[in-house]
Scaffold this motif. Structure first.
Motif, PDB file in Angstrom:
ATOM      1  N   GLY A  98       0.826  -1.221   0.000  1.00 33.27           N
ATOM      2  CA  GLY A  98       0.000   0.000   0.000  1.00 33.27           C
ATOM      3  C   GLY A  98       0.849   1.256   0.000  1.00 33.27           C
ATOM      4  N   VAL A  99       1.958   1.236   0.723  1.00 30.82           N
ATOM      5  CA  VAL A  99       2.843   2.413   0.736  1.00 30.82           C
ATOM      6  C   VAL A  99       3.753   2.389  -0.492  1.00 30.82           C
ATOM      7  CG1 VAL A  99       4.648   3.662   1.981  1.00 30.82           C
ATOM      8  CG2 VAL A  99       2.828   2.515   3.270  1.00 30.82           C
ATOM      9  N   ASN A 100       4.520   1.317  -0.625  1.00 27.15           N
ATOM     10  CA  ASN A 100       5.593   1.320  -1.626  1.00 27.15           C
ATOM     11  C   ASN A 100       5.089   1.390  -3.065  1.00 27.15           C
ATOM     12  OD1 ASN A 100       7.171   1.054   0.607  1.00 27.15           O
ATOM     13  ND2 ASN A 100       8.134  -0.873   0.025  1.00 27.15           N
ATOM     14  N   LEU A 101       4.058   0.618  -3.375  1.00 25.96           N
ATOM     15  CA  LEU A 101       3.564   0.627  -4.758  1.00 25.96           C
ATOM     16  C   LEU A 101       2.392   1.593  -4.926  1.00 25.96           C
ATOM     17  CD1 LEU A 101       3.561  -0.378  -7.664  1.00 25.96           C
ATOM     18  CD2 LEU A 101       2.102  -2.287  -6.928  1.00 25.96           C
ATOM     19  N   ASN A 142      11.505   7.088  -9.513  1.00 29.18           N
ATOM     20  CA  ASN A 142      10.905   6.230  -8.488  1.00 29.18           C
ATOM     21  C   ASN A 142      12.008   5.430  -7.793  1.00 29.18           C
ATOM     22  OD1 ASN A 142       8.317   7.039  -9.315  1.00 29.18           O
ATOM     23  ND2 ASN A 142       8.334   5.523 -10.962  1.00 29.18           N
ATOM     24  N   ILE A 143      11.971   5.413  -6.472  1.00 25.57           N
ATOM     25  CA  ILE A 143      13.024   4.694  -5.757  1.00 25.57           C
ATOM     26  C   ILE A 143      12.601   3.243  -5.533  1.00 25.57           C
ATOM     27  CG2 ILE A 143      14.529   4.622  -3.736  1.00 25.57           C
ATOM     28  CD1 ILE A 143      14.974   7.025  -5.716  1.00 25.57           C
ATOM     29  N   SER A 144      13.298   2.378  -6.238  1.00 26.98           N
ATOM     30  CA  SER A 144      13.092   0.928  -6.112  1.00 26.98           C
ATOM     31  C   SER A 144      14.154   0.412  -5.147  1.00 26.98           C
ATOM     32  CB  SER A 144      13.191   0.285  -7.499  1.00 26.98           C
ATOM     33  OG  SER A 144      13.168  -1.103  -7.422  1.00 26.98           O
ATOM     34  N   SER A 145      14.788  -0.698  -5.478  1.00 26.38           N
ATOM     35  CA  SER A 145      15.799  -1.274  -4.584  1.00 26.38           C
ATOM     36  C   SER A 145      16.542  -2.372  -5.322  1.00 26.38           C
ATOM     37  CB  SER A 145      15.117  -1.887  -3.356  1.00 26.38           C
ATOM     38  OG  SER A 145      16.037  -2.663  -2.624  1.00 26.38           O
ATOM     39  N   GLN A 146      17.743  -2.668  -4.847  1.00 31.37           N
ATOM     40  CA  GLN A 146      18.429  -3.859  -5.371  1.00 31.37           C
ATOM     41  C   GLN A 146      17.579  -5.099  -5.109  1.00 31.37           C
ATOM     42  OE1 GLN A 146      22.110  -4.611  -3.282  1.00 31.37           O
ATOM     43  NE2 GLN A 146      21.105  -4.928  -1.327  1.00 31.37           N
ATOM     44  N   ALA A 147      16.697  -5.015  -4.101  1.00 28.50           N
ATOM     45  CA  ALA A 147      15.834  -6.151  -3.757  1.00 28.50           C
ATOM     46  C   ALA A 147      14.899  -6.522  -4.905  1.00 28.50           C
ATOM     47  CB  ALA A 147      15.017  -5.833  -2.498  1.00 28.50           C
ATOM     48  N   ALA A 148      14.710  -5.590  -5.864  1.00 29.26           N
ATOM     49  CA  ALA A 148      13.883  -5.905  -7.031  1.00 29.26           C
ATOM     50  C   ALA A 148      14.508  -7.026  -7.838  1.00 29.26           C
ATOM     51  CB  ALA A 148      13.725  -4.650  -7.901  1.00 29.26           C
ATOM     52  N   TYR A 190       8.430  -6.841   0.362  1.00 32.22           N
ATOM     53  CA  TYR A 190       9.266  -5.686  -0.002  1.00 32.22           C
ATOM     54  C   TYR A 190       9.868  -5.911  -1.395  1.00 32.22           C
ATOM     55  CZ  TYR A 190      12.899  -2.060   0.354  1.00 32.22           C
ATOM     56  OH  TYR A 190      13.710  -0.963   0.129  1.00 32.22           O
ATOM     57  N   ASN A 191      10.436  -7.112  -1.612  1.00 29.49           N
ATOM     58  CA  ASN A 191      11.032  -7.432  -2.915  1.00 29.49           C
ATOM     59  C   ASN A 191      10.006  -7.232  -4.034  1.00 29.49           C
ATOM     60  OD1 ASN A 191      13.199  -8.370  -1.369  1.00 29.49           O
ATOM     61  ND2 ASN A 191      12.474 -10.487  -1.411  1.00 29.49           N
ATOM     62  N   ALA A 192       8.806  -7.785  -3.808  1.00 27.67           N
ATOM     63  CA  ALA A 192       7.755  -7.711  -4.839  1.00 27.67           C
ATOM     64  C   ALA A 192       7.354  -6.263  -5.099  1.00 27.67           C
ATOM     65  CB  ALA A 192       6.543  -8.532  -4.400  1.00 27.67           C
ATOM     66  N   SER A 193       7.230  -5.471  -4.024  1.00 27.73           N
ATOM     67  CA  SER A 193       6.812  -4.071  -4.205  1.00 27.73           C
ATOM     68  C   SER A 193       7.859  -3.313  -5.011  1.00 27.73           C
ATOM     69  CB  SER A 193       6.583  -3.394  -2.850  1.00 27.73           C
ATOM     70  OG  SER A 193       7.814  -3.104  -2.196  1.00 27.73           O
ATOM     71  N   LYS A 194       9.142  -3.632  -4.796  1.00 29.87           N
ATOM     72  CA  LYS A 194      10.198  -2.874  -5.467  1.00 29.87           C
ATOM     73  C   LYS A 194      10.361  -3.303  -6.929  1.00 29.87           C
ATOM     74  CE  LYS A 194      11.304  -0.011  -2.190  1.00 29.87           C
ATOM     75  NZ  LYS A 194      11.069   1.423  -2.360  1.00 29.87           N
ATOM     76  N   LEU A 195      10.103  -4.587  -7.231  1.00 29.13           N
ATOM     77  CA  LEU A 195      10.120  -5.001  -8.642  1.00 29.13           C
ATOM     78  C   LEU A 195       8.910  -4.405  -9.357  1.00 29.13           C
ATOM     79  CD1 LEU A 195      11.545  -6.490 -10.876  1.00 29.13           C
ATOM     80  CD2 LEU A 195      10.387  -8.596 -10.193  1.00 29.13           C
ATOM     81  N   ALA A 196       7.776  -4.326  -8.651  1.00 26.20           N
ATOM     82  CA  ALA A 196       6.574  -3.718  -9.241  1.00 26.20           C
ATOM     83  C   ALA A 196       6.843  -2.245  -9.581  1.00 26.20           C
ATOM     84  CB  ALA A 196       5.404  -3.834  -8.270  1.00 26.20           C
ATOM     85  N   ILE A 197       7.641  -1.582  -8.769  1.00 24.08           N
ATOM     86  CA  ILE A 197       7.959  -0.173  -9.055  1.00 24.08           C
ATOM     87  C   ILE A 197       8.746  -0.057 -10.360  1.00 24.08           C
ATOM     88  CG2 ILE A 197       9.466   1.729  -8.282  1.00 24.08           C
ATOM     89  CD1 ILE A 197       8.319   1.383  -5.515  1.00 24.08           C
ATOM     90  N   VAL A 198       9.628  -1.022 -10.618  1.00 25.06           N
ATOM     91  CA  VAL A 198      10.381  -0.995 -11.887  1.00 25.06           C
ATOM     92  C   VAL A 198       9.406  -1.149 -13.057  1.00 25.06           C
ATOM     93  CG1 VAL A 198      12.117  -2.163 -13.295  1.00 25.06           C
ATOM     94  CG2 VAL A 198      12.515  -1.848 -10.839  1.00 25.06           C
ATOM     95  N   SER A 199       8.480  -2.083 -12.940  1.00 23.92           N
ATOM     96  CA  SER A 199       7.502  -2.309 -14.004  1.00 23.92           C
ATOM     97  C   SER A 199       6.623  -1.065 -14.198  1.00 23.92           C
ATOM     98  CB  SER A 199       6.632  -3.528 -13.648  1.00 23.92           C
ATOM     99  OG  SER A 199       5.565  -3.633 -14.550  1.00 23.92           O
ATOM    100  N   TYR A 200       6.185  -0.481 -13.075  1.00 20.79           N
ATOM    101  CA  TYR A 200       5.345   0.727 -13.145  1.00 20.79           C
ATOM    102  C   TYR A 200       6.128   1.872 -13.812  1.00 20.79           C
ATOM    103  CZ  TYR A 200       2.455   4.638 -11.609  1.00 20.79           C
ATOM    104  OH  TYR A 200       1.673   5.765 -11.582  1.00 20.79           O
TER     105      TYR A 200
END
Ligand code: NAD
Length: 274
Positions: free
Chosen positions: A121-124, A148-154, A164-174
């Protein structure tokens, strides 16, 4: 790396989550480069410190209390920023959260659905909400930069925090999707994927890692030891500082990066070598 120079005279940068940590470093670096900065965060006291640090660079800087998950509040703050600064040129979606304390792995079994909803809810969704509010400004003026700040965790998902990993990979896709739509309006949209930096987000996490993964961190006594242990696996063999992440953000917002869009720049000292 004290002589990195960028120039954004008179530009208006909105940085979410800029009360402390990486967001504060971004806000201050934008101010040093001559940009006026809107500092958006939940945490008033710390954000006021960021405000002062930016103002000390001689630019206009103002704190706005913002919860990026509250759509009405986001719309109201966006209107206030436009009224105060006249326009917006740069949006950095940096606000984010990680695993709640004591909730680090093992994956899936310890992380319940409300915790997934909180974090995603927050990250994505928070990133989506803020982008939706500000994108019309960029579309109308046919100019703008979004980071957008993602993470190496993506790309190198940590076992301890699947949400967290999923939210940060979703940010790359978004980011990629937004770059296609907003590219038609001359707007660049990129992501930055930081490595591991002990900010407020990870208070207590060093000890948690030592306790949970003694086979990896058993020789570590302090959080500093954990950072060194993690950095030892990178190509450059050293940890990053908040400023290193800020420099990548400023580069992506600069004219030098005008043909870079839909990209995710990994700033992790060569940790995942993707
Ligand atoms: N520190 C790291 O190692 C690391 C690594 C990769 C990515 N990141 C990402 O970098 C970003 C900044 O993290 P940080 O390490 O500086 O942590 P931090 O906790 O110091 O900063 C995050 C900021 O976001 C704010 N925030 C949280 N939820 C919010 C909300 N709903 N509305 C508005 N503001 C909110 C917090 O108040 C805080 O000031 C995050 O997106 C994080 O996921 C950090």
């Amino acid at each position: 790396m004290e002589n990195v120079k960028f120039s954004f005279p008179g530009k208006v940068a909105v940085v979410t989550g800029s009360a402390a940590g990486l967001g504060r470093a971004m806000a201050v670096q934008f101010a040093k480069a001559g940009a006026n900065v809107a500092i958006c965060d939940l945490k008033e006291e710390l954000a006021k410190e960021t405000e002062k640090l930016c103002q000390a660079e001689g630019v206009k800087a103002k704190f706005y209390k913002l919860n990026i998950t509250d759509e009405e509040m986001v719309a109201k703050v966006k209107d206030e920023i436009v009224a105060d600064f006249g326009t917006v040129d740069i949006l950095v979606n940096n606000a984010g959260v990680t695993t709640a304390p004591g909730k680090m792995g093992p994956p899936m079994s310890m992380i319940d659905v409300p915790e997934w909803k909180r974090l995603v809810g927050v990250n994505l969704i928070g990133t989506v909400t803020v982008t939706k509010a500000f994108a019309p400004i960029f579309k109308e003026k046919k100019a703008g930069k979004i980071v957008n700040i993602s993470s190496q965790a993506a790309y190198a998902p940590a076992a301890a925090m699947p949400h967290y990993n999923a939210s940060k990979l979703a940010i790359v896709s978004y980011t990629q999707s937004c770059s296609v739509e907003l590219g038609k309006s001359n707007v660049n949209v990129n992501a930055v994927c930081p490595g591991f930096i002990f900010t407020n987000m990870y208070v207590g996490a060093g000890q948690e890692l030592i306790d949970r993964y003694p086979q990896i961190f058993g020789s570590c006594k302090t959080e500093e030891d954990v950072v060194k242990r993690l950095a030892a696996n990178t190509s450059l063999g050293r940890p990053q500082k908040p400023e290193d992440i800020a420099y990548a953000v400023l580069f992506l917002c600069s004219d030098a990066a005008s043909e870079i869009t839909g990209n995710a720049v990994i700033v992790d000292s060569g940790g995942i070598r993707r």
